[in-house]
Design a protein around this motif. Structure first.
Motif, short mmCIF file in Angstrom:
data_model
loop_
_atom_site.label_atom_id
_atom_site.label_comp_id
_atom_site.label_asym_id
_atom_site.label_seq_id
_atom_site.Cartn_x
_atom_site.Cartn_y
_atom_site.Cartn_z
N LEU A 188 35.85 33.18 49.14
CA LEU A 188 37.17 33.38 48.56
C LEU A 188 37.33 34.82 48.11
CD1 LEU A 188 39.76 31.77 47.63
CD2 LEU A 188 38.75 31.81 45.36
N PRO A 189 38.31 35.55 48.67
CA PRO A 189 38.55 36.92 48.19
C PRO A 189 38.95 36.91 46.72
CG PRO A 189 39.68 36.51 50.27
CD PRO A 189 39.19 35.19 49.79
N VAL A 190 38.37 37.83 45.95
CA VAL A 190 38.73 37.97 44.54
C VAL A 190 39.92 38.90 44.46
CG1 VAL A 190 37.94 38.73 42.27
CG2 VAL A 190 36.35 37.56 43.81
N ASN A 191 41.06 38.32 44.21
CA ASN A 191 42.30 39.08 44.22
C ASN A 191 42.96 38.97 42.85
OD1 ASN A 191 44.36 40.63 45.17
ND2 ASN A 191 45.25 39.08 46.51
N HIS A 192 42.63 39.91 41.96
CA HIS A 192 43.16 39.88 40.59
C HIS A 192 44.60 40.40 40.57
CE1 HIS A 192 39.27 38.86 39.19
NE2 HIS A 192 38.74 40.07 39.26
N ALA A 193 45.42 39.71 39.80
CA ALA A 193 46.81 40.15 39.59
C ALA A 193 47.06 40.29 38.10
CB ALA A 193 47.78 39.15 40.21
N LEU A 194 47.99 41.13 37.74
CA LEU A 194 48.44 41.24 36.35
C LEU A 194 49.60 40.26 36.19
CD1 LEU A 194 48.03 42.91 33.68
CD2 LEU A 194 50.02 44.25 34.43
N ASN A 216 28.59 36.94 44.39
CA ASN A 216 29.76 37.80 44.49
C ASN A 216 29.35 39.10 45.18
OD1 ASN A 216 31.38 40.24 42.97
ND2 ASN A 216 32.71 38.49 43.37
N SER A 217 30.22 39.59 46.05
CA SER A 217 29.88 40.77 46.84
C SER A 217 29.71 42.02 45.98
CB SER A 217 30.94 41.02 47.91
OG SER A 217 32.22 41.23 47.32
N SER A 218 30.29 42.04 44.78
CA SER A 218 30.15 43.19 43.89
C SER A 218 29.12 42.95 42.78
CB SER A 218 31.50 43.54 43.25
OG SER A 218 32.42 43.94 44.23
N ALA A 219 29.20 41.78 42.16
CA ALA A 219 28.34 41.49 40.99
C ALA A 219 27.00 40.88 41.35
CB ALA A 219 29.09 40.58 40.03
N GLY A 220 26.83 40.42 42.60
CA GLY A 220 25.56 39.85 43.02
C GLY A 220 25.48 38.36 42.77
N ALA A 221 24.24 37.87 42.62
CA ALA A 221 23.98 36.43 42.51
C ALA A 221 24.48 35.87 41.19
CB ALA A 221 22.49 36.16 42.66
N MET A 269 36.37 44.32 34.00
CA MET A 269 35.53 45.37 34.57
C MET A 269 35.92 45.64 36.03
SD MET A 269 31.42 45.33 35.20
CE MET A 269 31.61 44.04 36.41
N GLN A 270 36.17 44.57 36.79
CA GLN A 270 36.50 44.71 38.20
C GLN A 270 37.88 45.34 38.41
OE1 GLN A 270 36.02 40.66 39.49
NE2 GLN A 270 33.81 40.88 39.87
N SER A 271 38.69 45.35 37.36
CA SER A 271 40.04 45.95 37.43
C SER A 271 40.16 47.19 36.55
CB SER A 271 41.09 44.91 37.00
OG SER A 271 40.95 43.72 37.71
N SER A 272 39.02 47.80 36.25
CA SER A 272 38.97 48.87 35.25
C SER A 272 39.79 50.10 35.64
CB SER A 272 37.51 49.28 35.00
OG SER A 272 36.92 49.75 36.20
N GLY A 291 37.83 44.57 48.78
CA GLY A 291 37.07 43.63 49.62
C GLY A 291 36.19 42.70 48.82
N ASN A 292 36.34 42.68 47.50
CA ASN A 292 35.51 41.85 46.64
C ASN A 292 35.69 40.37 46.99
OD1 ASN A 292 33.84 41.01 44.61
ND2 ASN A 292 35.24 41.50 42.95
N THR A 293 34.58 39.68 47.23
CA THR A 293 34.62 38.29 47.67
C THR A 293 33.53 37.49 46.95
OG1 THR A 293 35.41 38.96 49.86
CG2 THR A 293 34.43 36.77 49.69
N THR A 294 33.84 36.24 46.63
CA THR A 294 32.87 35.34 46.04
C THR A 294 32.51 34.24 47.03
OG1 THR A 294 33.64 35.75 43.78
CG2 THR A 294 32.37 33.74 44.15
#
Length: 376
Positions: free
Chosen positions: A189-195, A163-168, A217-220, A278-281
């Motif tokens: 795949l872009p990580v696109n969180h929705a409520l 993951n581009s933010s969390a790493g391996a 955490m990614q939506s904190s 831009g978070n991507t996995t």
């Protein structure tokens, strides 16, 4: 006082002699390669190198010079080996790497397994790569997915590796070594969180939010702006979405993908709430056969090294000398062997490239073991 210009002039003369002697040494190394090509003898002879280093160390005077000479000759012998590998490759002594080239992956009619539950990001990655109509199914654990492919019940597995933010995704690296499946493709795949909420819910009604801890955490930034909301961790983002559906409570919401929202019939109360837009996995596609496409441009390998100073430096030198670009390196502890590590490396290239084959040949000879995880 010492004349600096005179010192530099003397050094220039010495350096000229060193270069001449080095080139003479490499010429002789070429003759050694010819001999080994004829006899089939291995390039790397660890015992011979150890004896040579002890001999040159004994010739030097003083602790500093002895250490420096050992390092110098160690590097010269490493360069010599790479040169010999190159000559042997050019001489037709090429090893079978165990992989077969194919024109394309047989994706039509294939069964695809992913880890997680319906609506999870792995589900989305499988549909993204293989198409919305693909025959996909899910299992609980990474190892289960690998087992499905190895046993032939699935043609491909789709698993997250970075993951581009969390790493391996370190657990997957460990599992890759336990199975013979190979990486044949990758997808991002872009990580696109929705409520997500029930059909009648509104953002102002929400009191409790469910999701995977990482998604929370990614939506904190967005979630913490609603200080009265209670955040509860779940094992998976899709599991959180399913809970909101099953409870039918308009005060509950889930942080999950819009894919999960469509699957479970939930309403998007707020799209794209993640901190990093831009978070991507990165997901890898694994198959049972060791194949690679003609246009493959990345190679993943793993290897173990003797627990000695400088071994990783020397191994990575094979990439440098052969002008092979390394794009990633990750290390993982080896179970049962304290303070020893297995290294995972991604490089650019194709298994048909002479420079790549030369680099892998050198690493294979000098590492404790080398495994090509895939070319894709």
């Amino acid at each position: 006082m010492v004349d600096l210009l005179e010192c530099r002039k003397e050094l220039d003369g010495i350096d000229r002699q060193i270069v001449e002697l080095f080139e003479k040494r490499m010429e002789i190394c070429g003759h050694v390669a010819e001999s080994k090509l004829a006899s089939g003898k291995a390039v790397y002879d660890g015992e011979r190198e150890r004896q040579k280093l002890e001999a040159v160390e004994a010739m030097a005077h003083g602790d500093f010079n002895r250490t420096a000479v050992t390092e110098l000759f160690s590097q010269m012998m490493t360069i010599s080996r790479r040169y010999q590998y190159k000559l042997l490759e050019e001489g037709g002594k090429s090893e079978d790497l165990g992989f077969r080239r194919v024109e394309g992956l047989p994706a039509k009619g294939a069964r695809i397994v992913y880890q997680g539950v319906e609506g999870a990001y792995s589900h989305g990655a499988a549909l993204q790569y293989f198409g919305e109509e693909a025959d996909v199914y899910h299992v609980e654990h990474f190892g289960d997915a690998m087992e499905e492919v190895q046993a032939g019940r699935a043609d491909f597995a789709v698993l997250p590796i970075e993951n581009s933010s969390a790493g391996a995704v370190v657990d997957l690296y460990d599992i890759l070594t336990r199975y013979s499946n190979s990486i044949v493709a990758e997808t991002f795949l872009p990580v696109n969180h929705a409520l997500l909420g029930t059909a009648e819910a509104e953002e102002e009604q929400i009191k409790t939010v469910y999701s995977h801890p990482q998604a929370l955490m990614q939506s904190s930034e967005y979630l913490n702006s609603h200080r009265d909301w209670k955040q509860i961790s779940m094992e998976n983002t899709a599991v959180a979405a399913r809970k909101v559906l099953e409870d039918g409570d308009p005060t509950q919401a889930a942080v999950a993908s819009e894919i999960a929202g469509r699957l479970y019939g939930l309403k998007v109360l707020k799209p794209s709430i993640q901190n990093n837009k831009g978070n991507t996995t990165r997901f890898v596609i694994l198959a049972r056969e060791q194949v690679y496409r003609r246009d493959a441009g990345k190679i993943s390998i793993c290897f173990e090294l003797p627990h000695r100073s400088g071994t990783l430096y020397n191994i990575l030198g094979h990439f440098i000398f052969n002008h092979v670009n390394m794009v990633m390196i990750e290390s993982r502890p080896i179970p049962g062997r304290n303070w020893e590590y297995r290294f995972f490396v991604d490089i650019e290239g194709n298994l048909e490239d002479a420079a790549v084959k030369n680099a892998l040949k050198g690493i294979g000879a000098e590492a404790l073991n080398l495994r090509i995880l895939g070319n894709y």
